[in-house]
Structure formats: structure tokens, C-alpha cells
Design a protein around this motif. Structure first.
Motif, short mmCIF file in Angstrom:
data_model
loop_
_atom_site.label_atom_id
_atom_site.label_comp_id
_atom_site.label_asym_id
_atom_site.label_seq_id
_atom_site.Cartn_x
_atom_site.Cartn_y
_atom_site.Cartn_z
N LEU A 114 0.83 -1.20 0.00
CA LEU A 114 0.00 0.00 0.00
C LEU A 114 0.86 1.26 0.00
CD1 LEU A 114 -2.90 1.03 0.10
CD2 LEU A 114 -2.72 1.01 2.59
N GLN A 115 1.92 1.26 0.80
CA GLN A 115 2.82 2.41 0.83
C GLN A 115 3.56 2.56 -0.50
OE1 GLN A 115 5.02 1.09 4.21
NE2 GLN A 115 3.91 2.41 5.65
N SER A 145 2.20 5.94 -7.32
CA SER A 145 1.14 6.78 -7.89
C SER A 145 1.58 8.23 -7.93
CB SER A 145 -0.14 6.65 -7.07
OG SER A 145 -0.64 5.35 -7.13
N ALA A 146 2.26 8.68 -6.88
CA ALA A 146 2.75 10.05 -6.85
C ALA A 146 3.84 10.26 -7.91
CB ALA A 146 3.30 10.38 -5.47
N ALA A 147 4.69 9.27 -8.10
CA ALA A 147 5.78 9.41 -9.07
C ALA A 147 5.25 9.32 -10.50
CB ALA A 147 6.83 8.33 -8.84
N ALA A 148 4.28 8.44 -10.74
CA ALA A 148 3.77 8.24 -12.09
C ALA A 148 2.72 9.28 -12.48
CB ALA A 148 3.18 6.84 -12.23
N GLY A 149 2.06 9.87 -11.48
CA GLY A 149 1.05 10.87 -11.77
C GLY A 149 -0.31 10.29 -12.13
N ARG A 150 -0.52 9.03 -11.83
CA ARG A 150 -1.83 8.40 -12.07
C ARG A 150 -2.04 7.36 -10.98
NH1 ARG A 150 1.92 6.59 -15.47
NH2 ARG A 150 2.22 4.35 -15.69
N PRO A 151 -3.29 7.06 -10.66
CA PRO A 151 -3.53 6.10 -9.58
C PRO A 151 -3.16 4.68 -9.99
CG PRO A 151 -5.60 6.76 -10.59
CD PRO A 151 -4.52 7.63 -11.19
N ILE A 152 -2.43 3.99 -9.11
CA ILE A 152 -2.04 2.60 -9.35
C ILE A 152 -2.48 1.79 -8.14
CG2 ILE A 152 -0.09 1.03 -9.69
CD1 ILE A 152 1.31 3.35 -11.11
N PRO A 153 -3.32 0.77 -8.35
CA PRO A 153 -3.86 0.01 -7.22
C PRO A 153 -2.81 -0.80 -6.48
CG PRO A 153 -5.07 -0.45 -9.26
CD PRO A 153 -3.88 0.35 -9.62
N CYS A 154 -3.11 -1.10 -5.23
CA CYS A 154 -2.22 -1.87 -4.37
C CYS A 154 -2.04 -3.29 -4.91
CB CYS A 154 -2.80 -1.89 -2.96
SG CYS A 154 -1.91 -2.91 -1.82
N GLN A 155 -3.11 -3.87 -5.45
CA GLN A 155 -3.03 -5.23 -5.97
C GLN A 155 -2.08 -5.31 -7.16
OE1 GLN A 155 -4.38 -7.95 -4.59
NE2 GLN A 155 -3.29 -9.13 -6.13
N THR A 156 -2.07 -4.26 -7.99
CA THR A 156 -1.15 -4.22 -9.13
C THR A 156 0.29 -4.18 -8.64
OG1 THR A 156 -2.80 -3.08 -10.46
CG2 THR A 156 -0.52 -2.93 -11.20
N VAL A 157 0.54 -3.40 -7.60
CA VAL A 157 1.88 -3.31 -7.04
C VAL A 157 2.32 -4.67 -6.50
CG1 VAL A 157 3.24 -2.31 -5.16
CG2 VAL A 157 1.77 -0.86 -6.54
N SER A 158 1.42 -5.36 -5.81
CA SER A 158 1.76 -6.69 -5.29
C SER A 158 2.08 -7.65 -6.43
CB SER A 158 0.58 -7.24 -4.48
OG SER A 158 0.35 -6.45 -3.36
N ARG A 159 1.29 -7.56 -7.51
CA ARG A 159 1.51 -8.44 -8.65
C ARG A 159 2.85 -8.15 -9.32
NH1 ARG A 159 -2.57 -6.86 -11.64
NH2 ARG A 159 -4.06 -7.59 -10.12
N ARG A 160 3.20 -6.88 -9.47
CA ARG A 160 4.47 -6.51 -10.10
C ARG A 160 5.66 -6.93 -9.25
NH1 ARG A 160 1.17 -6.24 -13.28
NH2 ARG A 160 0.60 -4.52 -14.63
N LEU A 161 5.53 -6.82 -7.92
CA LEU A 161 6.60 -7.28 -7.03
C LEU A 161 6.77 -8.78 -7.14
CD1 LEU A 161 5.89 -5.14 -3.86
CD2 LEU A 161 7.75 -4.85 -5.48
N HIS A 162 5.66 -9.48 -7.26
CA HIS A 162 5.72 -10.94 -7.39
C HIS A 162 6.38 -11.32 -8.71
CE1 HIS A 162 4.18 -15.07 -7.90
NE2 HIS A 162 4.20 -15.09 -6.58
N GLU A 163 6.07 -10.59 -9.79
CA GLU A 163 6.71 -10.85 -11.08
C GLU A 163 8.20 -10.57 -11.02
OE1 GLU A 163 4.67 -8.41 -13.87
OE2 GLU A 163 2.82 -9.59 -13.80
N GLY A 164 8.59 -9.60 -10.21
CA GLY A 164 10.00 -9.24 -10.07
C GLY A 164 10.77 -10.13 -9.12
N GLY A 165 10.10 -11.12 -8.53
CA GLY A 165 10.79 -12.05 -7.65
C GLY A 165 10.77 -11.67 -6.19
N MET A 166 9.97 -10.68 -5.83
CA MET A 166 9.89 -10.28 -4.42
C MET A 166 8.57 -10.78 -3.86
SD MET A 166 11.51 -6.52 -4.38
CE MET A 166 11.82 -6.63 -2.64
N PHE A 167 8.64 -11.52 -2.77
CA PHE A 167 7.47 -12.10 -2.17
C PHE A 167 7.33 -11.62 -0.74
CE2 PHE A 167 9.28 -14.96 -5.26
CZ PHE A 167 8.20 -15.19 -6.10
N ALA A 168 6.12 -11.69 -0.21
CA ALA A 168 5.89 -11.28 1.17
C ALA A 168 6.49 -12.32 2.10
CB ALA A 168 4.39 -11.14 1.44
N ARG A 169 7.33 -11.88 2.98
CA ARG A 169 7.95 -12.78 3.94
C ARG A 169 7.80 -12.17 5.33
NH1 ARG A 169 8.35 -15.68 0.09
NH2 ARG A 169 10.18 -16.57 -0.86
#
Length: 113
Positions: free
Chosen positions: A57-58, A64-88
Motif C-alpha cells: 500500500l505504501q 502513484s505520486a511518481a507516475a502521476g496516475r492512480p495505481i492500485p495496491c493489488q497491481t503493485v503486489s503483482r508486479r513485485l511478485h513478477e519481479g521475484g519479491m514475495f511477502a515474507r
């Protein structure tokens, strides 16, 4: 006509109909467009690696502030997962003193077999 190149390096002509190679990439445009660009994804992974304690969420609000458009939290979680970062969740344990380490090692050597 389609020219097929064998491993020997010589080309042969294959019939008049076109045959698609199995390794050919798919045509872009099918499916829903991604809300984040590849640059956004790299930025997100970089921010997540620098500050490992941030939640999705953070990171979403920061992106969203850097891109200038709203980006959902779920999308961020998905992109982190694609990048190899998982919740631990870090393992919480009592640190052992040197005496405890020696005692455990002694016990393990006695009960090896």
C-alpha cells in the motif's frame, strides 16, 4: 514462401504456404493493457529493494505520486511478485549465546547416530 535454415547452414524452400515458427513471439494487442510501464516496474522494484519494510500500500501511493496516475495496491503486489519479491515474515527467535551454541553442538555430536 518460407525459407527454413537447418543446423548445417544451408537454406531450403518449404512449400508456398507460410508456416509460423513455434518460437515466434505473439502479436501485441491482445488482452488488457498494463497500467504500469516497464520503467514503472523497475522503479517499483528499486524502491522495494531499498526499503524492505514498506508495504504494498505504501509502495502503491509512492508509485502513484511518481507516475502521476492512480495505481492500485493489488497491481503493485503483482508486479513485485513478477519481479521475484514475495511477502515474507521474518522469523523471530532468541539469539543464542556462544555457550548455548557450544552446548547444542556438543549434544548434536553425541546424538549423531
Amino acid at each position: 514462401m518460407c525459407i527454413v535454415v537447418s543446423s548445417m547452414g544451408c537454406g531450403t524452400i518449404k512449400g508456398s504456404h507460410l508456416q509460423r515458427d513455434q518460437t515466434a513471439s505473439r502479436r501485441r494487442g491482445s488482452g488488457r493493457r498494463r497500467i504500469t510501464t516497464t520503467a514503472d516496474d523497475h522503479y517499483l522494484l528499486q524502491c522495494a529493494r531499498r526499503r524492505r519494510t514498506l508495504t504494498a500500500l505504501q509502495l502503491a501511493s509512492q508509485l502513484s505520486a511518481a507516475a502521476g496516475r492512480p495505481i492500485p495496491c493489488q497491481t503493485v503486489s503483482r508486479r513485485l511478485h513478477e519481479g521475484g519479491m514475495f511477502a515474507r515474515r521474518p522469523v523471530v527467535c532468541v539469539p543464542l549465546s556462544p555457550a548455548h551454541v557450544r552446548a547444542r553442538l556438543h549434544w548434536a555430536r553425541q546424538h549423531r547416530s
